[in-house]
Write a protein that holds these residues in place. Structure first.
Motif, PDB file in Angstrom:
ATOM      1  N   SER A  88       0.835  -1.208   0.000  1.00 51.62           N
ATOM      2  CA  SER A  88       0.000   0.000   0.000  1.00 51.62           C
ATOM      3  C   SER A  88       0.866   1.252   0.000  1.00 51.62           C
ATOM      4  O   SER A  88       2.053   1.198   0.326  1.00 51.62           O
ATOM      5  N   VAL A  89       0.228   2.362  -0.330  1.00 53.67           N
ATOM      6  CA  VAL A  89       0.865   3.675  -0.296  1.00 53.67           C
ATOM      7  C   VAL A  89      -0.090   4.624   0.415  1.00 53.67           C
ATOM      8  O   VAL A  89      -1.306   4.532   0.258  1.00 53.67           O
ATOM      9  N   PHE A  90       0.459   5.531   1.220  1.00 50.90           N
ATOM     10  CA  PHE A  90      -0.378   6.573   1.802  1.00 50.90           C
ATOM     11  C   PHE A  90       0.302   7.921   1.600  1.00 50.90           C
ATOM     12  O   PHE A  90       1.531   8.015   1.523  1.00 50.90           O
ATOM     13  N   ILE A  91      -0.519   8.962   1.506  1.00 51.96           N
ATOM     14  CA  ILE A  91      -0.019  10.332   1.370  1.00 51.96           C
ATOM     15  C   ILE A  91      -0.936  11.262   2.152  1.00 51.96           C
ATOM     16  O   ILE A  91      -2.160  11.162   2.046  1.00 51.96           O
ATOM     17  N   ILE A  92      -0.337  12.135   2.945  1.00 52.07           N
ATOM     18  CA  ILE A  92      -1.068  13.223   3.602  1.00 52.07           C
ATOM     19  C   ILE A  92      -0.332  14.503   3.237  1.00 52.07           C
ATOM     20  O   ILE A  92       0.872  14.618   3.467  1.00 52.07           O
ATOM     21  N   VAL A  99       2.721  20.349   5.085  1.00 53.60           N
ATOM     22  CA  VAL A  99       2.510  18.937   5.407  1.00 53.60           C
ATOM     23  C   VAL A  99       2.798  18.094   4.175  1.00 53.60           C
ATOM     24  O   VAL A  99       2.232  18.327   3.097  1.00 53.60           O
ATOM     25  N   TRP A 100       3.710  17.160   4.330  1.00 50.17           N
ATOM     26  CA  TRP A 100       3.948  16.127   3.313  1.00 50.17           C
ATOM     27  C   TRP A 100       4.423  14.875   4.039  1.00 50.17           C
ATOM     28  O   TRP A 100       5.535  14.824   4.543  1.00 50.17           O
ATOM     29  N   PHE A 101       3.559  13.900   4.126  1.00 50.00           N
ATOM     30  CA  PHE A 101       3.852  12.647   4.821  1.00 50.00           C
ATOM     31  C   PHE A 101       3.430  11.529   3.890  1.00 50.00           C
ATOM     32  O   PHE A 101       2.236  11.307   3.658  1.00 50.00           O
ATOM     33  N   ALA A 102       4.407  10.834   3.311  1.00 45.93           N
ATOM     34  CA  ALA A 102       4.112   9.821   2.304  1.00 45.93           C
ATOM     35  C   ALA A 102       5.074   8.648   2.441  1.00 45.93           C
ATOM     36  O   ALA A 102       6.257   8.835   2.730  1.00 45.93           O
ATOM     37  N   ASP A 103       4.555   7.452   2.222  1.00 42.17           N
ATOM     38  CA  ASP A 103       5.418   6.267   2.310  1.00 42.17           C
ATOM     39  C   ASP A 103       4.701   5.078   1.697  1.00 42.17           C
ATOM     40  O   ASP A 103       3.474   5.081   1.524  1.00 42.17           O
ATOM     41  N   ARG A 104       5.483   4.048   1.361  1.00 40.41           N
ATOM     42  CA  ARG A 104       4.888   2.774   0.954  1.00 40.41           C
ATOM     43  C   ARG A 104       5.060   1.821   2.114  1.00 40.41           C
ATOM     44  O   ARG A 104       6.086   1.847   2.808  1.00 40.41           O
TER      45      ARG A 104
END
Length: 263
Positions: A88-92, A99-104
């Motif tokens: 999965s991947v998420f991004i905020i 704000v930049w918070f993203a990861d797999r």
């Protein structure tokens, strides 16, 4: 990255007006029957387009502009990291880049998109609850392996072996013959020696394991091994053990160990 600290920061985030917060959870799991054809790309395209159409119809040009800025960043991140996607991947994110918070991540998430005053953190919280910072201790009679895992990914490994000449533990440098090899007399002799010395042996290495747990901030500890060594080592640890799994998995693939722990 410490997800819990990031979540704590995001819990206090609130944006009003046209500069909303974008949250995306995207299921990219190749083992998911519904993702065999890379359907996540369609879900991503449709999810972003739906917001864009809605904002165009609303007539709020500034908010639409902010969303388009976020959309560009999202598409750039996906294109740049696609080959390394896991499950999965998420991004905020916000348009002003505050704000930049993203990861797999190695956990299947439900695909969801949000554009609102606050970030949607439910699935992130679940991720940290299900897969906390963990120390997994695999033990055989004279050998111990550590696996450090966070968010269902392996962060580090280490191995120790007992020097039977000095009765001291040392970092393992390479493979050695298993204790099962050799004559029955040799095996029986070691078993008698183990029974007589197991608590003393494990008492020597337990402080090192406790120190590692404290320094690396393990939230949970799991001990895996056959009944006798697993229980004996657990008794010598000061840190509480979440679970003892009575299986010999020291030579198993690390991914299989994680599957066993977090089943």
């Amino acid at each position: 990255m410490n997800f819990k600290k990031e979540i704590e920061k995001l819990e206090n985030l609130r944006r009003e007006g046209p500069n909303k917060v974008f949250t995306m959870y995207l299921n990219t799991d190749p083992s998911d029957p519904e993702q065999q054809g890379g359907e996540w790309k369609i879900h991503l395209k449709n999810g972003l387009r739906n917001f864009e159409q809605y904002l165009e119809e609303s007539g709020d040009k500034e908010e639409r502009k902010n969303f388009q800025l976020v959309k560009q960043k999202v598409e750039k991140f996906v294109q740049g990291n696609e080959q390394e996607f896991l499950r999965s991947v998420f991004i905020i994110a916000t348009a002003d880049e505050e704000v930049w918070f993203a990861d797999r991540v190695q956990m299947r998430m439900n695909t969801e998109f949000f554009w609102q005053e606050t970030p949607e953190l439910t699935q992130l919280r679940k991720l940290t609850e299900v897969y906390p910072k963990s120390g997994i201790i695999l033990v055989q009679q004279d050998e111990i392996k550590l696996i450090e895992a966070y968010l269902n990914e392996i962060e580090d490994t280490d191995s120790f072996e007992l020097d039977l000449d000095t009765n001291d533990w040392r970092k393992k440098k390479g493979p050695r013959p298993a204790l099962g090899q050799g004559s029955t007399m040799q095996k029986d002799g070691f078993q008698s020696r183990f029974n007589a010395n197991k608590h003393r042996w494990y008492k020597q290495i337990a402080p090192k394991l406790d120190k590692r747990a404290k320094e690396h901030e393990w939230e949970k500890i799991f001990v895996i091994g056959e009944t006798d060594p697993a229980n004996a080592l657990t008794e010598e640890l000061n840190k509480p053990v979440e679970k003892v799994i009575q299986k010999n998995m020291l030579d198993h693939e690390e991914s299989k160990v994680l599957e066993e722990v977090f089943a």
